[in-house]
Design an enzyme around this catalytic site. Structure first.
Site, PDB file in Angstrom:
ATOM      1  N   CYS A   1       1.145  -0.862  -0.106  1.00 26.40           N
ATOM      2  CA  CYS A   1       0.234  -0.327  -0.065  1.00 26.40           C
ATOM      3  C   CYS A   1       1.183   1.374   0.012  1.00 26.40           C
ATOM      4  O   CYS A   1       1.817   1.219  -0.570  1.00 26.40           O
ATOM      5  CB  CYS A   1      -1.117   0.097   1.468  1.00 26.40           C
ATOM      6  SG  CYS A   1       0.415   0.137   2.850  1.00 26.40           S
TER       7      CYS A   1
ATOM      8  N   ARG B   1      -3.368  -0.248   5.398  1.00 28.08           N
ATOM      9  CA  ARG B   1      -4.105  -1.502   4.490  1.00 28.08           C
ATOM     10  C   ARG B   1      -2.721  -2.943   3.990  1.00 28.08           C
ATOM     11  O   ARG B   1      -3.764  -4.056   4.418  1.00 28.08           O
ATOM     12  CB  ARG B   1      -4.529  -0.826   3.447  1.00 28.08           C
ATOM     13  CG  ARG B   1      -5.902   0.027   3.724  1.00 28.08           C
ATOM     14  CD  ARG B   1      -5.778   0.447   2.226  1.00 28.08           C
ATOM     15  NE  ARG B   1      -4.039   1.935   1.805  1.00 28.08           N
ATOM     16  CZ  ARG B   1      -4.257   2.357   0.595  1.00 28.08           C
ATOM     17  NH1 ARG B   1      -4.905   2.233  -0.777  1.00 28.08           N
ATOM     18  NH2 ARG B   1      -3.556   2.958   0.733  1.00 28.08           N
TER      19      ARG B   1
ATOM     20  N   ASP C   1      -8.590   4.123   0.927  1.00 24.91           N
ATOM     21  CA  ASP C   1      -7.478   4.408   1.672  1.00 24.91           C
ATOM     22  C   ASP C   1      -8.602   4.651   3.269  1.00 24.91           C
ATOM     23  O   ASP C   1      -8.648   5.621   3.310  1.00 24.91           O
ATOM     24  CB  ASP C   1      -6.423   5.579   1.229  1.00 24.91           C
ATOM     25  CG  ASP C   1      -5.407   5.693   2.176  1.00 24.91           C
ATOM     26  OD1 ASP C   1      -5.336   5.418   3.968  1.00 24.91           O
ATOM     27  OD2 ASP C   1      -4.521   6.647   2.145  1.00 24.91           O
TER      28      ASP C   1
HETATM   29  P1  4NP Z   1      -1.744   2.860   4.098  1.00 21.88           P
HETATM   30  O1  4NP Z   1      -2.364   3.970   4.521  1.00 21.88           O
HETATM   31  O2  4NP Z   1      -1.862   3.544   2.955  1.00 21.88           O
HETATM   32  O3  4NP Z   1      -3.120   1.340   3.622  1.00 21.88           O
HETATM   33  O4  4NP Z   1      -0.825   2.422   5.123  1.00 21.88           O
HETATM   34  C1  4NP Z   1      -1.842   5.599   4.557  1.00 21.88           C
HETATM   35  C2  4NP Z   1      -1.313   5.854   5.754  1.00 21.88           C
HETATM   36  C3  4NP Z   1      -0.628   6.552   5.802  1.00 21.88           C
HETATM   37  C4  4NP Z   1      -0.473   7.428   5.037  1.00 21.88           C
HETATM   38  C5  4NP Z   1      -0.824   7.177   3.621  1.00 21.88           C
HETATM   39  C6  4NP Z   1      -2.221   6.204   3.628  1.00 21.88           C
HETATM   40  N1  4NP Z   1      -0.242   9.425   4.956  1.00 21.88           N
HETATM   41  O5  4NP Z   1      -0.034   9.481   3.887  1.00 21.88           O
HETATM   42  O6  4NP Z   1       0.895   9.484   5.816  1.00 21.88           O
END
Ligand code: 4NP
Length: 171
Positions: free
Chosen positions: A21, A27, A137
């Site tokens: 991800c 995720r 997300d």
């Molecule tokens: P992930 O979620 O991709 O599912 O781990 C996110 C975690 C952090 C960020 C974006 C999505 N961020 O922009 O910091």
């Protein structure tokens, strides 16, 4: 979709999957934990090597997001990984790379250019209820977002394991 791979899965040559991800804190570690748990429940640990990574370096070394951990715990799944960044070496380390959304997929394919190793698919190509859509997300959403992500990943993981099981050979 009907997933095809070009080899048997054996204990000597486990099938290596990396869930990817953006941040590797919501995720993909949830997908990793759910799939690991399913594999364990089916006594298939020795046939799989499972990991996760993020396309960004935003959260390097961080533990999994507290809400993701809480939701997973409530379903009996512990998420213990630490965030790391996906890199081009991973194409040589993994048979299958599963992108959580289309932007992750595009970032992975940019890195892959010219490398023929490993297959890259969308996680939800294994979702019987929402084929090829993004795993949304949950980072900026509320608790429902996290629960929804868990449900989607559980359903997709179930189908992923079912399809891969067809290639498992005890030898
Ligand atoms: P992930 O979620 O991709 O599912 O781990 C996110 C975690 C952090 C960020 C974006 C999505 N961020 O922009 O910091």
């Amino acid at each position: 979709m009907k997933f095809e791979t070009n080899r048997n899965i054996t204990k000597k040559k486990p099938y290596r999957i990396c869930f990817v991800c953006l941040g590797n804190i919501c995720r993909s570690p949830t997908a990793e934990g759910i799939f690991q748990q399913k594999v364990r429940e089916c006594n298939l640990d020795s046939f799989f090597y499972i990991d996760s990574a993020g396309t960004s370096a935003y959260h390097l070394g961080e533990k999994v997001n507290a809400t993701s951990r809480k939701i997973a715990e409530s379903h009996g799944v512990s998420l213990l990984s630490q965030a790391r960044q996906f890199n081009s070496k991973d194409f040589y380390e993994f048979d299958l790379i599963l992108a959580m959304d289309s932007s992750n997929y595009a970032d992975i394919m940019k890195l892959k250019s010219g490398i023929t190793n490993s297959k890259v698919e969308m996680m939800r190509s294994f979702d019987l209820d929402g084929l090829n859509e993004d795993v949304p997300d949950p980072y900026y959403g509320g608790i429902n977002g996290f629960e929804n992500v868990f449900t989607i990943l559980e359903r997709s993981s179930e189908e992923l394991l079912k399809q891969l099981s067809a290639y498992i050979v005890n030898e």
